[in-house]
Design a protein around this motif. Structure first.
Motif, PDB file in Angstrom:
ATOM      1  N   ARG A   1      27.430   0.759  48.662  1.00  0.00           N
ATOM      2  CA  ARG A   1      27.648   0.054  47.353  1.00  0.00           C
ATOM      3  C   ARG A   1      27.142   1.132  46.036  1.00  0.00           C
ATOM      4  O   ARG A   1      27.735   1.151  45.176  1.00  0.00           O
ATOM      5  CB  ARG A   1      26.753  -1.387  47.267  1.00  0.00           C
ATOM      6  CG  ARG A   1      27.380  -2.289  47.924  1.00  0.00           C
ATOM      7  CD  ARG A   1      26.713  -3.679  47.270  1.00  0.00           C
ATOM      8  NE  ARG A   1      27.066  -4.811  48.383  1.00  0.00           N
ATOM      9  CZ  ARG A   1      26.742  -6.006  47.753  1.00  0.00           C
ATOM     10  NH1 ARG A   1      26.180  -6.309  46.408  1.00  0.00           N
ATOM     11  NH2 ARG A   1      27.019  -7.067  48.666  1.00  0.00           N
TER      12      ARG A   1
ATOM     13  N   GLY B   1      36.051 -11.152  41.807  1.00  0.00           N
ATOM     14  CA  GLY B   1      34.973 -10.996  42.686  1.00  0.00           C
ATOM     15  C   GLY B   1      35.016 -11.920  43.895  1.00  0.00           C
ATOM     16  O   GLY B   1      34.124 -11.705  44.778  1.00  0.00           O
ATOM     17  N   HIS B   2      36.239 -12.364  44.212  1.00  0.00           N
ATOM     18  CA  HIS B   2      36.602 -13.175  45.206  1.00  0.00           C
ATOM     19  C   HIS B   2      37.717 -12.758  46.044  1.00  0.00           C
ATOM     20  O   HIS B   2      38.902 -12.238  45.481  1.00  0.00           O
ATOM     21  CB  HIS B   2      36.552 -14.702  45.342  1.00  0.00           C
ATOM     22  CG  HIS B   2      35.302 -15.320  44.812  1.00  0.00           C
ATOM     23  ND1 HIS B   2      35.014 -15.300  43.555  1.00  0.00           N
ATOM     24  CD2 HIS B   2      34.494 -15.860  45.346  1.00  0.00           C
ATOM     25  CE1 HIS B   2      33.907 -15.900  43.375  1.00  0.00           C
ATOM     26  NE2 HIS B   2      33.582 -16.321  44.411  1.00  0.00           N
TER      27      HIS B   2
ATOM     28  N   ALA C   1      34.449  -7.345  52.880  1.00  0.00           N
ATOM     29  CA  ALA C   1      34.141  -8.004  51.408  1.00  0.00           C
ATOM     30  C   ALA C   1      32.946  -8.125  51.195  1.00  0.00           C
ATOM     31  O   ALA C   1      32.314  -8.195  50.306  1.00  0.00           O
ATOM     32  CB  ALA C   1      35.094  -9.347  51.475  1.00  0.00           C
ATOM     33  N   GLU C   2      32.168  -8.919  52.379  1.00  0.00           N
ATOM     34  CA  GLU C   2      30.739  -9.243  52.228  1.00  0.00           C
ATOM     35  C   GLU C   2      29.793  -7.810  51.745  1.00  0.00           C
ATOM     36  O   GLU C   2      28.981  -8.015  51.302  1.00  0.00           O
ATOM     37  CB  GLU C   2      30.296  -9.969  53.414  1.00  0.00           C
ATOM     38  CG  GLU C   2      31.028 -11.337  53.675  1.00  0.00           C
ATOM     39  CD  GLU C   2      30.510 -11.924  54.933  1.00  0.00           C
ATOM     40  OE1 GLU C   2      29.878 -11.421  55.682  1.00  0.00           O
ATOM     41  OE2 GLU C   2      30.746 -13.177  54.756  1.00  0.00           O
TER      42      GLU C   2
ATOM     43  N   LEU D   1      31.437  -6.704  48.132  1.00  0.00           N
ATOM     44  CA  LEU D   1      31.431  -7.608  47.116  1.00  0.00           C
ATOM     45  C   LEU D   1      30.484  -8.659  47.280  1.00  0.00           C
ATOM     46  O   LEU D   1      30.143  -9.213  46.148  1.00  0.00           O
ATOM     47  CB  LEU D   1      32.634  -8.231  47.049  1.00  0.00           C
ATOM     48  CG  LEU D   1      33.971  -7.407  46.848  1.00  0.00           C
ATOM     49  CD1 LEU D   1      35.436  -8.462  46.849  1.00  0.00           C
ATOM     50  CD2 LEU D   1      34.053  -6.409  45.708  1.00  0.00           C
TER      51      LEU D   1
ATOM     52  N   ARG E   1      27.754 -11.559  49.693  1.00  0.00           N
ATOM     53  CA  ARG E   1      27.951 -12.640  50.348  1.00  0.00           C
ATOM     54  C   ARG E   1      28.798 -13.810  49.707  1.00  0.00           C
ATOM     55  O   ARG E   1      28.230 -13.891  48.441  1.00  0.00           O
ATOM     56  CB  ARG E   1      26.765 -13.314  51.146  1.00  0.00           C
ATOM     57  CG  ARG E   1      26.165 -12.366  52.117  1.00  0.00           C
ATOM     58  CD  ARG E   1      25.160 -13.019  53.013  1.00  0.00           C
ATOM     59  NE  ARG E   1      24.743 -12.150  54.057  1.00  0.00           N
ATOM     60  CZ  ARG E   1      25.007 -12.085  55.264  1.00  0.00           C
ATOM     61  NH1 ARG E   1      26.650 -12.709  55.401  1.00  0.00           N
ATOM     62  NH2 ARG E   1      24.789 -11.036  56.134  1.00  0.00           N
TER      63      ARG E   1
ATOM     64  N   SER F   1      31.686 -14.038  48.613  1.00  0.00           N
ATOM     65  CA  SER F   1      33.033 -13.494  48.128  1.00  0.00           C
ATOM     66  C   SER F   1      34.291 -13.814  48.656  1.00  0.00           C
ATOM     67  O   SER F   1      35.258 -13.666  48.147  1.00  0.00           O
ATOM     68  CB  SER F   1      32.736 -11.773  48.006  1.00  0.00           C
ATOM     69  OG  SER F   1      32.784 -11.457  49.482  1.00  0.00           O
TER      70      SER F   1
ATOM     71  N   CYS G   1      39.090  -6.758  38.211  1.00  0.00           N
ATOM     72  CA  CYS G   1      39.504  -6.812  39.435  1.00  0.00           C
ATOM     73  C   CYS G   1      39.941  -5.425  39.914  1.00  0.00           C
ATOM     74  O   CYS G   1      40.135  -5.319  41.152  1.00  0.00           O
ATOM     75  CB  CYS G   1      40.569  -7.854  39.479  1.00  0.00           C
ATOM     76  SG  CYS G   1      42.385  -7.192  38.847  1.00  0.00           S
TER      77      CYS G   1
ATOM     78  N   LEU H   1      36.757  -4.056  41.449  1.00  0.00           N
ATOM     79  CA  LEU H   1      36.478  -4.702  42.764  1.00  0.00           C
ATOM     80  C   LEU H   1      37.496  -4.606  43.864  1.00  0.00           C
ATOM     81  O   LEU H   1      36.950  -4.438  44.889  1.00  0.00           O
ATOM     82  CB  LEU H   1      36.380  -6.325  42.316  1.00  0.00           C
ATOM     83  CG  LEU H   1      35.299  -6.725  41.349  1.00  0.00           C
ATOM     84  CD1 LEU H   1      35.552  -7.916  40.567  1.00  0.00           C
ATOM     85  CD2 LEU H   1      34.056  -6.510  41.841  1.00  0.00           C
TER      86      LEU H   1
ATOM     87  N   PHE I   1      36.707  -3.145  47.455  1.00  0.00           N
ATOM     88  CA  PHE I   1      37.091  -3.802  48.701  1.00  0.00           C
ATOM     89  C   PHE I   1      37.921  -3.188  49.724  1.00  0.00           C
ATOM     90  O   PHE I   1      37.771  -3.086  51.027  1.00  0.00           O
ATOM     91  CB  PHE I   1      37.781  -5.259  48.355  1.00  0.00           C
ATOM     92  CG  PHE I   1      38.413  -5.998  49.337  1.00  0.00           C
ATOM     93  CD1 PHE I   1      37.736  -6.392  50.401  1.00  0.00           C
ATOM     94  CD2 PHE I   1      39.858  -6.340  49.392  1.00  0.00           C
ATOM     95  CE1 PHE I   1      38.254  -7.176  51.584  1.00  0.00           C
ATOM     96  CE2 PHE I   1      40.334  -7.266  50.299  1.00  0.00           C
ATOM     97  CZ  PHE I   1      39.443  -7.588  51.380  1.00  0.00           C
TER      98      PHE I   1
END
Length: 412
Positions: free
Chosen positions: A7, A177-178, A319-320, A323, A325, A327, A378, A381, A385
């Protein structure tokens, strides 16, 4: 990942790169290009990759490219983005509105392309620092909307030696974010069917002296889809839906020809492979009852995208990690088509949906509409990802093989 602060590394990269990536996306959005005409788009991508010291290889038709990041004997994973636009007018009032009449990026391919470019640049830095445990093959694919671009990539050796392949698509129903994940079928096969019917024609007062072509065609329209539902496992979701029917020109004459056109959609790969022969076998006896001749044109489109369960687990972990947990959200199956399915017939992999909706917005912007747009956060993000996906797959789920020979094959 293996004790590293991924990160933090992505934060540092995006602090410098994200504004330029947003500008890149806006440039693509202003200059959209249709399938197999993405020359400017390809040149822009290749130039940016070359500036970073990478060696992109343009596909034989001149649009789309493949670029290898990393070297050595580690496993190879592939990441794919589609680069073509749609034949739709851009209806947005924004500074980066399309400058090409009747063409716009209404499906988010400009976003997919920019995310993959950013991922390539980040991973190139990782490779230069000796932190990439294998190779990542970046596939910038032309002509997804046609479709056909995936087959061009495969024909050029784009998946040779690849252990796994991953892709994503903008989802305007999901907040930024998801990411939406699903094991198994996530999109449908989509084929086209055209049935021509012929008969001697005649007067509507004497249907018994001829072949009642309109009545026979009506029986085909109703009985063929019904018979399919009884001959195929319902879990395959194989369906035939008509979109165009034409026969005759006056009320009191039985015509001598007619036509019906529709689409076949299916979520099961095995059922999809058997569909043409099954439809032909069901069509002939129905038509035979009414003495009409038939001609079937079955036009293959794309196979279903069936996500490999282990690959989805890798996406979830990525993703976790990148982005946070919470996500990952579930996503629905779609009966829309996507040619990413061709890749999954050659290598295991998975396809994710990236949230692009601004949180709290009441505006609904669906794909394939001239008003479509995204919350541009996005992009960063998406880079997080996809970079985490590539590294997770290399460390934990990649398979050996692949390498620079593919780029050489494409150049040849």
């Amino acid at each position: 990942m293996r004790g590293r602060d991924l990160r933090g590394e992505l934060d540092a990269f995006l602090a410098q790169a994200e504004p330029g990536l947003i500008d890149f996306r806006r440039d693509l959005h202003m200059h959209p290009e249709l399938a197999f005409a993405e020359y400017r788009t390809t040149e822009r991508i290749a130039a940016r990759l070359s500036e970073a010291g990478l060696v992109p290889a343009v596909l034989p038709k001149g649009t789309g490219l493949i670029c290898e990041v990393g070297d050595g004997d580690g496993p190879t994973v592939a990441l794919r983005a589609d680069i073509d636009a749609l034949a739709l007018a851009d209806e947005k009032d924004v500074p980066y509105r399309s400058t090409v009449a009747g063409v716009c990026h209404a499906c988010g391919h400009d976003v997919h392309t920019t995310i993959l470019l950013g991922t390539a640049l980040f991973l190139a830095g990782q490779a230069a620092a000796g932190l990439l445990p294998g190779r990542v093959r970046m596939i910038f694919q032309p002509a997804e909307e046609l479709p056909g671009g995936a087959l061009e990539v495969l024909a050029a050796g784009g998946l040779t030696g690849v252990g796994r392949i991953f892709g994503l698509h903008c989802d305007p129903r999901v907040d930024v974010g998801h990411v939406g994940l699903r094991a198994g079928a996530i999109t449908s096969a989509c084929d086209k069917v055209k049935i021509r019917v012929k008969g001697p024609g005649g007067h509507t007062a004497r249907p018994h002296l001829t072949a009642d072509l309109v009545f026979g065609l009506a029986k085909i329209l109703t009985e063929l889809p019904a018979a399919l539902s009884r001959r195929v496992d319902p879990r395959s979701s194989l369906s035939l839906v008509w979109g165009r029917v034409a026969a005759g020109s006056v009320a009191n004459a039985i015509p001598d020809d007619g036509v019906a056109e529709g689409t076949v959609r299916c979520l099961d790969e095995a059922a999809w492979h058997t569909a043409p022969d099954l439809i032909k076998a069901l069509l002939e006896p129905v038509a035979g009852l009414y003495g009409i001749e038939t001609e079937l044109d079955y036009i293959r489109g794309v196979p279903p995208v069936v996500n490999d369960e282990d690959s989805v687990k890798l996406l979830r972990e990525a993703a976790e990690q990148a982005l946070g947990r919470g996500s990952v959200v579930p996503t629905e199956q779609s009966l829309g088509g996507e040619d990413f399915g061709w890749y999954l017939e050659s290598a295991p992999g998975a396809y994710a949906r990236l949230g692009v909706r601004e949180p709290g917005t009441a505006v609904r912007r669906d794909i394939h509409q001239g008003t479509f747009d995204v919350d541009e956060s996005c992009i960063g993000l998406g880079v997080r990802f996809m970079a985490a996906t590539a590294l997770t797959a290399l460390w934990e789920g990649g398979l050996p093989g692949g390498g620079p020979q593919v780029a050489e094959a494409v150049r040849a």
